[in-house]
Design an enzyme around this catalytic site. Sequence first.
Site, mmCIF file in Angstrom:
data_model
loop_
_atom_site.group_PDB
_atom_site.id
_atom_site.type_symbol
_atom_site.label_atom_id
_atom_site.label_comp_id
_atom_site.label_asym_id
_atom_site.label_seq_id
_atom_site.Cartn_x
_atom_site.Cartn_y
_atom_site.Cartn_z
ATOM 1 N N ASP A 180 -7.568 -1.802 -4.664
ATOM 2 C CA ASP A 180 -8.140 -2.736 -3.695
ATOM 3 C C ASP A 180 -9.357 -3.386 -4.341
ATOM 4 O O ASP A 180 -10.271 -2.684 -4.788
ATOM 5 C CB ASP A 180 -8.565 -2.013 -2.413
ATOM 6 C CG ASP A 180 -7.396 -1.398 -1.666
ATOM 7 O OD1 ASP A 180 -6.313 -2.008 -1.649
ATOM 8 O OD2 ASP A 180 -7.561 -0.300 -1.097
ATOM 9 N N CYS A 230 -6.083 2.518 -2.543
ATOM 10 C CA CYS A 230 -5.525 2.849 -1.240
ATOM 11 C C CYS A 230 -5.404 4.361 -1.090
ATOM 12 O O CYS A 230 -4.966 5.066 -2.009
ATOM 13 C CB CYS A 230 -4.156 2.190 -1.083
ATOM 14 S SG CYS A 230 -3.286 2.683 0.418
#
EC number: 1.7.1.13
Length: 281
Positions: free
Chosen positions: A196, A189
């Site tokens: 992620d 992120c």
Amino acid sequence: MPTYDNHHALKGLTLGQPTEYHDTYQPALLQAVPRRLNREPLGLYPDSLPFGGADIWTLYELSWLNSKGVPQVAVGEVVLDASSINLIESKSFKLYLNSFNQTKFANWGEVRQILERDLSACAAGKVSVALFRLHEIEGQPVGHFDGYCIDEQDIVIDSYAFDAGYLHNAVGNEIVEEQLVSHLLKSNCLITNQPDWGTVQISYRGPRIQREALLRYLVSFRQHNEFHEQCVERIFSDILRYCQPESLSVYARYTRRGGLDINPWRSNTHFTPGRSRLVRQ
């Protein structure tokens, strides 16, 4: 790498900040991030985008009260057109959805219309919303991406810094039409550095892309900080630049966080994204 990570447009985001949770409807909780922040460094501008596409969100934690005060639950699907001015920041989206929890709405249609209105206003672009009762989607099989998985190559990797240069001179002379898949896409992120996790499908027609080079390139996202949507646009732009396919589609489905998953796709040809969740979703 991104020069926009300290941009003033990101300073006011609730992402990464202590948060107050609201359970009555508050559309002002939604926060936008201008798409131009990562597009301009890639040479992408609204009047000449080399792709179409959308960000497909799945909403797993959506609830409100009906007119008699009885809780309702749904799974939602939001499709945000890639031509929108803004993307929607995911934590603010979660907080916004939480604000429905103790709010009465007349019917499901009203909820859908409100979601479309608020999300379209935040994104400054076209948004469509579908709501599903649980029995409508129970029993749906876990899906998969068609294509050849490039992950099982017997290679050594010792660098995890992002490097688009892996794609330089990474094509042969043979013209092919194929789909390549990797489950090893991982980035972080932009704001919180949280990981992620995604699976990506690359569909193209053009000079054959060397699979080792492509895998090294995708693995180089492992310590790279960008939002999901931005990573997909970077992959599309880098492959288009270095490999020069005649047609190209990039579709990634990411694991959920906070009851949401994000599934962006970008394409310069006719492409219909599958909607089935993948095994990690």
